[in-house]
Design an enzyme around this catalytic site. Structure first.
Site, PDB file in Angstrom:
ATOM      1  N   GLU A 191       0.856  -1.185   0.000  1.00  0.00           N
ATOM      2  CA  GLU A 191       0.000   0.000   0.000  1.00  0.00           C
ATOM      3  C   GLU A 191       0.894   1.237   0.000  1.00  0.00           C
ATOM      4  O   GLU A 191       1.803   1.370   0.826  1.00  0.00           O
ATOM      5  CB  GLU A 191      -0.913  -0.021   1.242  1.00  0.00           C
ATOM      6  CG  GLU A 191      -1.866   1.154   1.269  1.00  0.00           C
ATOM      7  CD  GLU A 191      -3.136   0.882   2.097  1.00  0.00           C
ATOM      8  OE1 GLU A 191      -3.390  -0.272   2.484  1.00  0.00           O
ATOM      9  OE2 GLU A 191      -3.870   1.854   2.334  1.00  0.00           O
ATOM     10  N   ARG A 192       0.646   2.116  -0.953  1.00  0.00           N
ATOM     11  CA  ARG A 192       1.444   3.338  -1.111  1.00  0.00           C
ATOM     12  C   ARG A 192       2.928   3.031  -1.315  1.00  0.00           C
ATOM     13  O   ARG A 192       3.798   3.788  -0.860  1.00  0.00           O
ATOM     14  CB  ARG A 192       1.279   4.278   0.094  1.00  0.00           C
ATOM     15  CG  ARG A 192      -0.152   4.499   0.528  1.00  0.00           C
ATOM     16  CD  ARG A 192      -1.035   5.015  -0.570  1.00  0.00           C
ATOM     17  NE  ARG A 192      -2.421   5.146  -0.147  1.00  0.00           N
ATOM     18  CZ  ARG A 192      -3.411   5.461  -0.970  1.00  0.00           C
ATOM     19  NH1 ARG A 192      -3.186   5.640  -2.266  1.00  0.00           N
ATOM     20  NH2 ARG A 192      -4.634   5.576  -0.528  1.00  0.00           N
ATOM     21  N   ASN A 235      -3.191  -1.736   7.748  1.00  0.00           N
ATOM     22  CA  ASN A 235      -4.495  -2.277   7.342  1.00  0.00           C
ATOM     23  C   ASN A 235      -4.290  -3.785   7.340  1.00  0.00           C
ATOM     24  O   ASN A 235      -4.003  -4.394   6.320  1.00  0.00           O
ATOM     25  CB  ASN A 235      -4.891  -1.779   5.958  1.00  0.00           C
ATOM     26  CG  ASN A 235      -5.235  -0.299   5.985  1.00  0.00           C
ATOM     27  OD1 ASN A 235      -5.756   0.205   6.975  1.00  0.00           O
ATOM     28  ND2 ASN A 235      -4.931   0.404   4.906  1.00  0.00           N
ATOM     29  N   LYS A 312      -3.875  -0.224  13.992  1.00  0.00           N
ATOM     30  CA  LYS A 312      -4.729   0.821  13.419  1.00  0.00           C
ATOM     31  C   LYS A 312      -6.152   0.384  13.733  1.00  0.00           C
ATOM     32  O   LYS A 312      -6.627  -0.616  13.203  1.00  0.00           O
ATOM     33  CB  LYS A 312      -4.503   0.893  11.911  1.00  0.00           C
ATOM     34  CG  LYS A 312      -5.474   1.780  11.148  1.00  0.00           C
ATOM     35  CD  LYS A 312      -5.066   1.896   9.683  1.00  0.00           C
ATOM     36  CE  LYS A 312      -6.042   2.717   8.863  1.00  0.00           C
ATOM     37  NZ  LYS A 312      -5.606   2.878   7.466  1.00  0.00           N
ATOM     38  N   GLU A 316     -10.514   4.437   9.106  1.00  0.00           N
ATOM     39  CA  GLU A 316     -10.663   4.059   7.702  1.00  0.00           C
ATOM     40  C   GLU A 316     -11.212   2.639   7.549  1.00  0.00           C
ATOM     41  O   GLU A 316     -10.705   1.836   6.777  1.00  0.00           O
ATOM     42  CB  GLU A 316      -9.326   4.196   6.973  1.00  0.00           C
ATOM     43  CG  GLU A 316      -8.820   5.622   6.945  1.00  0.00           C
ATOM     44  CD  GLU A 316      -7.596   5.844   6.057  1.00  0.00           C
ATOM     45  OE1 GLU A 316      -6.784   4.922   5.922  1.00  0.00           O
ATOM     46  OE2 GLU A 316      -7.495   6.951   5.497  1.00  0.00           O
ATOM     47  N   ARG A 360     -11.724  17.446   9.960  1.00  0.00           N
ATOM     48  CA  ARG A 360     -10.923  16.226  10.100  1.00  0.00           C
ATOM     49  C   ARG A 360      -9.635  16.478  10.887  1.00  0.00           C
ATOM     50  O   ARG A 360      -9.167  15.604  11.632  1.00  0.00           O
ATOM     51  CB  ARG A 360     -10.593  15.691   8.707  1.00  0.00           C
ATOM     52  CG  ARG A 360      -9.584  14.576   8.735  1.00  0.00           C
ATOM     53  CD  ARG A 360      -9.381  13.983   7.370  1.00  0.00           C
ATOM     54  NE  ARG A 360      -8.197  13.152   7.371  1.00  0.00           N
ATOM     55  CZ  ARG A 360      -7.684  12.582   6.293  1.00  0.00           C
ATOM     56  NH1 ARG A 360      -8.270  12.744   5.122  1.00  0.00           N
ATOM     57  NH2 ARG A 360      -6.608  11.828   6.372  1.00  0.00           N
ATOM     58  N   LYS A 384       0.808  10.642  13.575  1.00  0.00           N
ATOM     59  CA  LYS A 384       1.413  11.177  12.356  1.00  0.00           C
ATOM     60  C   LYS A 384       1.916  12.591  12.615  1.00  0.00           C
ATOM     61  O   LYS A 384       1.337  13.320  13.429  1.00  0.00           O
ATOM     62  CB  LYS A 384       0.402  11.189  11.209  1.00  0.00           C
ATOM     63  CG  LYS A 384       0.101   9.798  10.672  1.00  0.00           C
ATOM     64  CD  LYS A 384      -0.723   9.840   9.395  1.00  0.00           C
ATOM     65  CE  LYS A 384      -1.027   8.412   8.937  1.00  0.00           C
ATOM     66  NZ  LYS A 384      -1.815   8.353   7.695  1.00  0.00           N
ATOM     67  N   ASP A 389      -2.764  14.253   7.047  1.00  0.00           N
ATOM     68  CA  ASP A 389      -2.223  13.007   6.491  1.00  0.00           C
ATOM     69  C   ASP A 389      -1.008  13.215   5.589  1.00  0.00           C
ATOM     70  O   ASP A 389      -1.144  13.195   4.368  1.00  0.00           O
ATOM     71  CB  ASP A 389      -3.329  12.295   5.693  1.00  0.00           C
ATOM     72  CG  ASP A 389      -2.912  10.893   5.293  1.00  0.00           C
ATOM     73  OD1 ASP A 389      -1.886  10.417   5.801  1.00  0.00           O
ATOM     74  OD2 ASP A 389      -3.629  10.278   4.488  1.00  0.00           O
ATOM     75  N   GLU A 411       5.047   9.398  13.766  1.00  0.00           N
ATOM     76  CA  GLU A 411       5.091   8.561  12.563  1.00  0.00           C
ATOM     77  C   GLU A 411       5.342   9.483  11.374  1.00  0.00           C
ATOM     78  O   GLU A 411       4.549  10.379  11.101  1.00  0.00           O
ATOM     79  CB  GLU A 411       3.762   7.814  12.392  1.00  0.00           C
ATOM     80  CG  GLU A 411       3.680   6.987  11.110  1.00  0.00           C
ATOM     81  CD  GLU A 411       2.350   6.223  10.967  1.00  0.00           C
ATOM     82  OE1 GLU A 411       1.800   5.744  11.986  1.00  0.00           O
ATOM     83  OE2 GLU A 411       1.863   6.118   9.832  1.00  0.00           O
ATOM     84  N   GLU A 417       3.885   9.102  -0.691  1.00  0.00           N
ATOM     85  CA  GLU A 417       2.483   8.993  -1.088  1.00  0.00           C
ATOM     86  C   GLU A 417       1.947  10.294  -1.680  1.00  0.00           C
ATOM     87  O   GLU A 417       1.217  10.277  -2.668  1.00  0.00           O
ATOM     88  CB  GLU A 417       1.643   8.582   0.125  1.00  0.00           C
ATOM     89  CG  GLU A 417       0.148   8.586  -0.145  1.00  0.00           C
ATOM     90  CD  GLU A 417      -0.679   8.138   1.055  1.00  0.00           C
ATOM     91  OE1 GLU A 417      -0.103   7.829   2.109  1.00  0.00           O
ATOM     92  OE2 GLU A 417      -1.913   8.093   0.909  1.00  0.00           O
ATOM     93  N   TRP A 568     -12.707  13.129   1.962  1.00  0.00           N
ATOM     94  CA  TRP A 568     -11.855  12.513   0.951  1.00  0.00           C
ATOM     95  C   TRP A 568     -11.603  13.459  -0.216  1.00  0.00           C
ATOM     96  O   TRP A 568     -10.788  13.197  -1.066  1.00  0.00           O
ATOM     97  CB  TRP A 568     -12.534  11.266   0.377  1.00  0.00           C
ATOM     98  CG  TRP A 568     -12.349  10.059   1.217  1.00  0.00           C
ATOM     99  CD1 TRP A 568     -11.558   9.935   2.318  1.00  0.00           C
ATOM    100  CD2 TRP A 568     -12.962   8.789   1.020  1.00  0.00           C
ATOM    101  NE1 TRP A 568     -11.640   8.660   2.819  1.00  0.00           N
ATOM    102  CE2 TRP A 568     -12.504   7.940   2.048  1.00  0.00           C
ATOM    103  CE3 TRP A 568     -13.862   8.276   0.064  1.00  0.00           C
ATOM    104  CZ2 TRP A 568     -12.901   6.605   2.153  1.00  0.00           C
ATOM    105  CZ3 TRP A 568     -14.254   6.962   0.180  1.00  0.00           C
ATOM    106  CH2 TRP A 568     -13.786   6.130   1.220  1.00  0.00           C
TER     107      TRP A 568
END
Ligand code: GCW
Length: 725
Positions: A191-192, A235, A312, A316, A360, A384, A389, A411, A417, A568
């Site tokens: 992922e990414r 994830n 996590k 999401e 958010r 993070k 993000d 993090e 990304e 999003w």
């Protein structure tokens, strides 16, 4: 298969200098030092006196031999053990490099053990000592791991041509746990990830081939002090906990262990139900807690030094304790209790947001800060760097400083990304420094994010830092040769957050490319300007999230899909209209600024005092709002976007002039990437400006070149992900 393995073995046994310059050796190329760099003191290292028998010490010795042979052309020989035949107090002969923990008597006579105490668990001392017999170099520590880090440090100094003839240093790492997080799925996708498929999962190669690759990975990490790695995506698939996958975790752990790297795992909170067949995964149900305890025991039976879990949860779409009306603390503490007997830790992520209508950027703080003091002592909250993000520029997350009773870790994202994937040269160290050096004001002007997280401010013993890895199966590991610098810089900064980005970049360049000043200076300039260039051609002045909302590559500020979650969509973030642009997080808007300590909240909350580079993060401003430069907001936006493109062009031009310093393979590779970067910078500039222009109704200043794209065409462009994986 066997034949492949044989060929591969032959290749790795070739002398280093015969390696193709394909980036596979990373910064550990150990090429012969140029004459003007090879110091006499280095050439004089002729013998090795090694104390200790552990796998870690053996790894250190092997590295030393290989490196010295490559760097100087001759391998130091093992010095006869003093003690047998000679008295223990007899100093080793001149030119010996002595390595071992401080409790060995031969080391004790050279360096008083008391002095080494300052090195802590994993730090080290390196000193040139002149004895009766002549000068010797000593690397010592309280643990074998410390010795290993000392060895890599000496090698780095030699590689980068730092003087070692009068060396006397003591170092200890800023953070106890220094981790990579791999977002690698068990099916082999990442992922990414933009450097090919997963190095860990779904591999068919021979075990010998994999072991060689993992060893290079381990050496690279150890060379910068990284001591932990999470092998699977946050994830997380519950399957990771199945015995067949646990065996793979254990096999990797065996290879990484000599390099002092522990293996960690991301876990899916619903595993007890999905994998264990329990009716649910409620953390307060004793049978659920017991299931985890049994699982943890099974893991430790296979991996006695397993590091712990990364989680996590309720983010999401991932399951978590809130599914059962429980809190993050309930969930984290239940796992922590299972890990506690083995000294394992839980890294519980604070990356949470829901389409609740609340800004958010405020949500993580809202959910986590009230839980301060409620977490078990082997839980650390992984936050993070910014509140949204991993954008090219964000303010630091206001959680830092706001949870005094809870250890917090930063993090960072090493994989790019949101910064052009592995197609754009973006040296990220300055971005991370910006966060670590940011003053939270929780306890006055000294309370930086670095001090909040390294334990010095609140006295936490459990300290950590994580970076989302950018590695894949590409020969050069990271897709872009310069993306290796981010892996390197993350490790160096995790070891010592006071190092400057320049110093780290310079080290990396010397080890990876060349010692020539005429090469280093211009390339370092490119690196140091690269992140700001990306900010300018993608999201200047505090804009954020303007990218295509699923692939995260390329501009799509117009995206507004019916029924999709508002958070999003780029339009939610830039909020452009005929009256202006930006996200109002001041007291007249979402008031996210109140989550910061004074005087930051006032500074950010006021458009006059808000730093310009975060202006549209915190404020919605009219197009003709006047900026410090004397330009209107619209004009300034134009200049920033155009400036970003100019920078990308400048990088290309600079690189083109450096051909003579770089091998053809890497020169051409980087050259091609820089071309893509410029093309995409123009794409970003045109897409964003032409789109915003439909609201601002203002002209792009006449002195700037005309856009090369047409907005309607850009809107129709479909991004093709395939060449990025
Ligand atoms: O940045 C976002 C990414 C997701 C990622 C998520 C997270 C692993 O787009 O791909 O999921 O953050 O950090 O959990």
């Amino acid at each position: 298969m066997m034949k492949n393995a044989f060929l591969y073995l032959c290749l790795i046994l070739l002398p280093v200098s015969l390696y193709a310059e394909d980036g596979s050796a990373l910064w550990l190329r150990y090429q012969k030092l140029p004459e003007n760099v090879a110091e006499q003191a280095v050439l004089d290292i002729t013998g090795l006196l090694i104390r200790g028998e552990s796998a870690v010490i053996k790894a250190a010795e092997e590295e030393l031999r290989m490196a010295m042979a490559g760097l100087t052309g001759k391998e130091p020989v093992a010095v006869k053990k003093s003690g047998r035949g000679s008295r223990q107090s007899e100093p080793p002969e001149a030119g010996t490099l002595v390595i071992g923990t401080a409790d060995h008597p031969e080391i004790g006579v050279l360096i008083p053990q008391k002095e080494v105490e300052q090195c802590g668990e994993e730090g080290f001392l390196i000193r040139r000592v002149v004895t009766r017999a002549g000068p010797v170099t000593v690397i010592t520590a309280n643990s074998d791991a410390g010795v290993l880090y000392g060895v890599f440090t000496l090698l780095r100094k030699i590689q980068t041509g730092e003087p070692v003839s009068a060396l006397s240093i003591i170092e200890r790492p800023a953070y106890r746990l220094r981790l990579l997080n791999h977002w690698d799925n068990l099916n082999g996708t990442v992922e990414r990830g933009y450097a090919g498929r997963s190095i860990w999962w779904n591999r068919e190669e021979d075990a010998t081939v994999l072991a060689a690759q993992y060893k290079t990975y381990a050496r690279a990490n150890a060379s910068v002090g990284i001591n932990g790695t999470v092998l699977n995506n946050v994830n997380a698939s519950p399957d990771a906990l199945k015995p067949e996958y646990l065996r793979k975790f254990a096999a990797v752990a065996d290879i990484l262990r000599p390099y002092n790297i522990r293996v960690y795992m991301s876990v899916n909170f619903s595993s007890p139900a999905i994998l264990g067949g329990l009716p649910h995964s409620d953390p307060l149900d004793p049978s659920v807690a017991q299931w985890w305890k049994d699982k943890v025991k099974e893991i430790y039976d296979l991996i006695p030094d397993f590091g712990g879990f990364l989680v996590k949860a309720n983010s999401e779409g991932q399951p978590g304790p809130q599914n059962y009306g429980r809190t993050h603390a309930d969930g984290a503490n239940m796992l922590a209790e299972a890990l506690k007997p083995y000294d394992g830790v839980v890294m519980w992520r604070a990356f949470v947001y829901e389409p609740s209508g609340e800004d958010r950027a405020k949500q993580a703080y809202t959910e986590f800060v009230p839980l301060d003091g409620k977490f078990a002592d082997n839980v650390i909250i992984q936050v993070k760097n910014g509140p949204v993000d991993f954008q090219p520029r964000e303010p630091f997350s206001p959680i830092f400083g706001a949870m005094e009773k809870t250890p917090l870790m930063v993090e960072f994202q090493i994989t790019q990304e949101y910064l052009g994937f592995s197609d754009h040269l973006a040296y990220l160290s300055p971005m991370w420094k910006e966060c670590l050096d940011a003053i939270t004001w929780c306890r006055g002007p000294e309370s930086t994010v670095a001090k909040v997280t390294d334990g010095s401010l609140f006295g936490h013993r459990l300290t950590a830092i994580a970076g989302v890895a950018n590695t894949g199966r590409d020969v050069n590991w990271c897709g872009h040769h310069f993306a290796q610098s981010n892996w390197y810089a993350f490790g160096r900064m995790a070891w010592d957050h006071q190092l400057s980005s320049m110093a780290i970049g310079r080290e990396w360049l010397k080890m990876t490319f060349s010692h020539e000043g005429d090469f280093i200076d211009p390339v370092l300039t490119i690196m140091m300007r690269s992140r700001e260039a990306v900010v300018n051609y993608m999201t200047p002045l505090g804009l954020h999230h303007l990218m295509g909302w699923s692939h995260h590559h390329g501009p799509e500020p117009w995206t507004d899909i019916k029924n999709a979650r508002p958070d999003w969509l780029p339009r939610y973030y830039h909020n452009a209209s005929s009256t202006g642009i930006g996200f109002d997080r001041s007291p007249s808007g979402s008031n996210a600024v109140e989550q910061y300590f004074s005087p930051l909240r006032e500074m950010y909350g006021n458009r006059q005092t808000c730093p310009e580079n975060l202006l549209l993060w915190f404020h919605h401003l009219p197009w003709d709002y006047g900026l410090a430069s004397g330009k209107s907001l619209w004009d300034e936006l134009c200049y920033r976007y155009y400036g970003g493109v100019e920078e990308a062009r400048f990088f290309q031009k600079q690189w083109d002039q450096l051909k003579k310093f770089v091998d053809a393979e890497r020169f051409t590779h980087v050259q091609k990437k820089l071309k893509v970067q410029t093309t995409e910078a123009v794409w970003w500039r045109d897409a964003c400006l032409l789109y915003f222009q439909t609201f601002s109704q203002r002209e792009i200043p006449a002195e700037l070149e005309r856009p090369v794209h047409d907005l309607d065409e850009l809107k129709k462009l479909k991004f093709n992900m395939t060449h990025h994986n």
